[in-house]
Design a protein around this motif. Structure first.
Motif, PDB file in Angstrom:
ATOM      1  N   PHE A  71       0.473  -6.108   4.339  1.00 33.31           N
ATOM      2  CA  PHE A  71      -1.647  -5.868   4.937  1.00 33.31           C
ATOM      3  C   PHE A  71      -1.980  -5.061   4.588  1.00 33.31           C
ATOM      4  O   PHE A  71      -1.562  -5.293   2.965  1.00 33.31           O
ATOM      5  CB  PHE A  71      -1.144  -5.013   5.711  1.00 33.31           C
ATOM      6  CG  PHE A  71      -0.209  -5.068   7.333  1.00 33.31           C
ATOM      7  CD1 PHE A  71      -0.375  -6.153   8.294  1.00 33.31           C
ATOM      8  CD2 PHE A  71       0.742  -4.416   7.583  1.00 33.31           C
ATOM      9  CE1 PHE A  71       0.202  -5.936   9.341  1.00 33.31           C
ATOM     10  CE2 PHE A  71       1.870  -4.263   8.778  1.00 33.31           C
ATOM     11  CZ  PHE A  71       1.152  -5.573   9.825  1.00 33.31           C
ATOM     12  N   LYS A  72      -3.187  -5.821   3.878  1.00 31.79           N
ATOM     13  CA  LYS A  72      -4.250  -5.649   3.394  1.00 31.79           C
ATOM     14  C   LYS A  72      -4.872  -4.570   3.142  1.00 31.79           C
ATOM     15  O   LYS A  72      -4.697  -3.583   2.243  1.00 31.79           O
ATOM     16  CB  LYS A  72      -5.702  -6.867   2.719  1.00 31.79           C
ATOM     17  CG  LYS A  72      -6.755  -6.979   2.545  1.00 31.79           C
ATOM     18  CD  LYS A  72      -7.766  -7.977   2.805  1.00 31.79           C
ATOM     19  CE  LYS A  72      -8.168  -7.841   1.332  1.00 31.79           C
ATOM     20  NZ  LYS A  72      -9.019  -9.822   0.996  1.00 31.79           N
ATOM     21  N   TYR A  73      -4.681  -4.149   4.389  1.00 25.72           N
ATOM     22  CA  TYR A  73      -5.439  -2.313   4.588  1.00 25.72           C
ATOM     23  C   TYR A  73      -4.573  -1.253   4.925  1.00 25.72           C
ATOM     24  O   TYR A  73      -4.407   0.164   5.055  1.00 25.72           O
ATOM     25  CB  TYR A  73      -6.451  -2.167   5.042  1.00 25.72           C
ATOM     26  CG  TYR A  73      -7.833  -3.148   4.267  1.00 25.72           C
ATOM     27  CD1 TYR A  73      -8.378  -2.859   3.440  1.00 25.72           C
ATOM     28  CD2 TYR A  73      -8.270  -5.206   5.029  1.00 25.72           C
ATOM     29  CE1 TYR A  73      -9.341  -3.860   3.227  1.00 25.72           C
ATOM     30  CE2 TYR A  73      -9.022  -5.432   4.656  1.00 25.72           C
ATOM     31  CZ  TYR A  73      -9.359  -4.991   3.581  1.00 25.72           C
ATOM     32  OH  TYR A  73     -10.150  -5.307   2.903  1.00 25.72           O
ATOM     33  N   PRO A  76       2.577   1.686   5.421  1.00 21.59           N
ATOM     34  CA  PRO A  76       3.090   0.846   3.897  1.00 21.59           C
ATOM     35  C   PRO A  76       2.437  -0.767   4.690  1.00 21.59           C
ATOM     36  O   PRO A  76       2.274  -1.161   5.870  1.00 21.59           O
ATOM     37  CB  PRO A  76       4.554   1.337   4.622  1.00 21.59           C
ATOM     38  CG  PRO A  76       4.806   1.704   5.815  1.00 21.59           C
ATOM     39  CD  PRO A  76       3.612   2.663   6.658  1.00 21.59           C
ATOM     40  N   ASP A  77       2.497  -1.161   3.848  1.00 22.52           N
ATOM     41  CA  ASP A  77       1.847  -2.328   3.416  1.00 22.52           C
ATOM     42  C   ASP A  77       3.094  -3.157   3.497  1.00 22.52           C
ATOM     43  O   ASP A  77       2.790  -4.094   4.157  1.00 22.52           O
ATOM     44  CB  ASP A  77       0.642  -3.007   2.268  1.00 22.52           C
ATOM     45  CG  ASP A  77       1.990  -2.602   0.934  1.00 22.52           C
ATOM     46  OD1 ASP A  77       2.448  -2.188   1.201  1.00 22.52           O
ATOM     47  OD2 ASP A  77       0.906  -2.567  -0.050  1.00 22.52           O
ATOM     48  N   LEU A  78       4.000  -3.108   3.062  1.00 24.00           N
ATOM     49  CA  LEU A  78       4.771  -4.328   2.995  1.00 24.00           C
ATOM     50  C   LEU A  78       5.676  -4.538   4.802  1.00 24.00           C
ATOM     51  O   LEU A  78       5.849  -3.458   5.375  1.00 24.00           O
ATOM     52  CB  LEU A  78       6.169  -4.361   2.749  1.00 24.00           C
ATOM     53  CG  LEU A  78       7.280  -4.941   2.101  1.00 24.00           C
ATOM     54  CD1 LEU A  78       6.833  -6.584   1.390  1.00 24.00           C
ATOM     55  CD2 LEU A  78       8.594  -4.570   1.355  1.00 24.00           C
ATOM     56  N   ASP A  96      10.187  -3.505   6.562  1.00 25.21           N
ATOM     57  CA  ASP A  96      10.367  -2.387   6.976  1.00 25.21           C
ATOM     58  C   ASP A  96       9.958  -1.850   7.915  1.00 25.21           C
ATOM     59  O   ASP A  96       9.419  -2.304   8.567  1.00 25.21           O
ATOM     60  CB  ASP A  96       8.723  -2.113   6.041  1.00 25.21           C
ATOM     61  CG  ASP A  96       8.216  -0.860   6.433  1.00 25.21           C
ATOM     62  OD1 ASP A  96       8.561   0.306   6.768  1.00 25.21           O
ATOM     63  OD2 ASP A  96       7.026  -0.132   5.682  1.00 25.21           O
ATOM     64  N   PRO A  97      11.236  -1.131   8.562  1.00 26.85           N
ATOM     65  CA  PRO A  97      11.414  -0.918  10.650  1.00 26.85           C
ATOM     66  C   PRO A  97      10.037  -0.390  10.779  1.00 26.85           C
ATOM     67  O   PRO A  97       9.961  -0.264  11.924  1.00 26.85           O
ATOM     68  CB  PRO A  97      12.505  -0.245  10.123  1.00 26.85           C
ATOM     69  CG  PRO A  97      12.546   0.383   8.985  1.00 26.85           C
ATOM     70  CD  PRO A  97      11.759  -0.570   7.767  1.00 26.85           C
ATOM     71  N   THR A  98       8.969  -0.092  10.176  1.00 24.04           N
ATOM     72  CA  THR A  98       7.573   0.348  10.760  1.00 24.04           C
ATOM     73  C   THR A  98       7.043  -1.121  11.029  1.00 24.04           C
ATOM     74  O   THR A  98       6.494  -0.647  12.459  1.00 24.04           O
ATOM     75  CB  THR A  98       6.415   1.231   9.706  1.00 24.04           C
ATOM     76  OG1 THR A  98       7.822   1.663   9.198  1.00 24.04           O
ATOM     77  CG2 THR A  98       5.989   1.948  10.336  1.00 24.04           C
ATOM     78  N   HIS A  99       7.169  -1.833  10.492  1.00 21.85           N
ATOM     79  CA  HIS A  99       6.431  -2.941  11.564  1.00 21.85           C
ATOM     80  C   HIS A  99       7.028  -4.024  12.449  1.00 21.85           C
ATOM     81  O   HIS A  99       6.935  -5.129  12.051  1.00 21.85           O
ATOM     82  CB  HIS A  99       6.155  -4.276  10.496  1.00 21.85           C
ATOM     83  CG  HIS A  99       4.507  -2.945   9.477  1.00 21.85           C
ATOM     84  ND1 HIS A  99       3.616  -2.313   9.504  1.00 21.85           N
ATOM     85  CD2 HIS A  99       4.260  -2.347   8.369  1.00 21.85           C
ATOM     86  CE1 HIS A  99       2.936  -1.676   8.905  1.00 21.85           C
ATOM     87  NE2 HIS A  99       4.257  -2.023   7.703  1.00 21.85           N
TER      88      HIS A  99
END
Length: 127
Positions: A71-73, A76-78, A96-99
């Motif tokens: 993610f650009k912004y 965590p971005d990965l 990343d399990p967050t996304h």
């Protein structure tokens, strides 16, 4: 004989000269390069696409047929990787399990964009 006070200076100068001769990967440029921007992992960003109100960067993993998705912004971005880009069926690997939920919902858009960017930036040789 060279006095000791000059020896360290000469060794340091030769060391710096040798370091400057080594082609080290670029980590970031200031100001950011508009022709070939570099992400925080030192990889060239080949494309940025807005998917479901989030800007996703497609970074080329050098020497492999894969993109690193970030993610650009958002932090965590990965997001993960798109692999098997040279085949008709590229796959999404979520890092990343967050996304996970967002990535699975938008998997088709992520892989289609990756395929489009891959074909636009690679050359095929008919020899």
């Amino acid at each position: 004989m060279i006095p000791d006070r000059y020896t360290t200076r000469r060794i340091r100068a030769r060391y710096i000269k040798a370091l400057n001769a080594i082609p080290l990967p670029v980590r970031r440029t200031d100001p950011p390069d508009q022709v070939l921007p570099i992400d925080l992992a030192g990889l060239p960003i080949l494309g940025t696409e807005t998917i479901d109100h989030h800007q996703v960067q497609y970074s080329l993993v050098l020497g492999q047929t894969r993109f690193r998705l970030t993610f650009k912004y958002n932090r965590p971005d990965l997001i993960g990787h798109i692999i098997d880009l040279e085949t008709p069926n590229p796959r999404l690997i979520i890092s990343d399990p967050t996304h996970t939920e967002w990535a699975l919902t938008n998997e088709q858009a992520l892989t289609e964009t990756a395929t489009r960017i891959w074909t636009a930036n690679t050359k095929s040789c008919n020899h």
